[in-house]
Design an enzyme around this catalytic site. Sequence first.
Site, PDB file in Angstrom:
ATOM      1  CG  ASP A  39     -12.690  -2.940  10.816  1.00 12.41           C
ATOM      2  OD1 ASP A  39     -12.618  -3.737   9.885  1.00 12.41           O
ATOM      3  OD2 ASP A  39     -12.340  -1.632  10.284  1.00 12.41           O
ATOM      4  CE  LYS A  78      -3.609  -2.052   2.457  1.00 12.27           C
ATOM      5  NZ  LYS A  78      -4.457  -2.097   3.840  1.00 12.27           N
TER       6      LYS A  78
END
Length: 183
Positions: free
Chosen positions: A170, A72
């Site tokens: 999450d 990333k």
Amino acid sequence: MRITELDIPGLIVITPKRFQDTRGFFTELYNSKALAEAGIRDVFVQDNFSLSSKTGTVRGLHFQVPPYSQTKLVRVSRGRILDVAVDLRPSSPTYRRHVSIEISAENGQQLYIPDGFAHGFCTLEPDTEVVYKVSSHYAPGAEAGVLWSDPELGIVWPVNAGDAVVSDKDAKLPLLRDIAGTV
């Protein structure tokens, strides 16, 4: 571009040069040639964007498992975040260690995170926009994560667990000890 290596090998802060004048500034956000000269030769195949309306929004800690691992390149286009990368490479001498760094639209820094790391962030301002490039397309069957507040990781977040804005998905991620050896 200024390249700064962090305490965990592979994690790099990239600070593009800004050319300022009376109108504001101009900067190159991505230059494959300049990054290749710095040793970053990844081919990025997808750009992702998130808007977090509230301060204290936590996203992560996410990663994709091989063969869909993602490198990333993260930046902030508006606002500020505490960006966190956790080393999940079992053979690494820094396995389970993390680095956290504040990046913002104002400082213009970008965090390069190689595959083998879990990644997450917490917003430090409302209406924060995060843009990041990834080296592998999103693969739903390969997505994984670690609970952002896993106490064994020792991450000092700028928000208390009870005040964080976290997605249901999450909030249900496992602790690192429960997935160790599967990454």
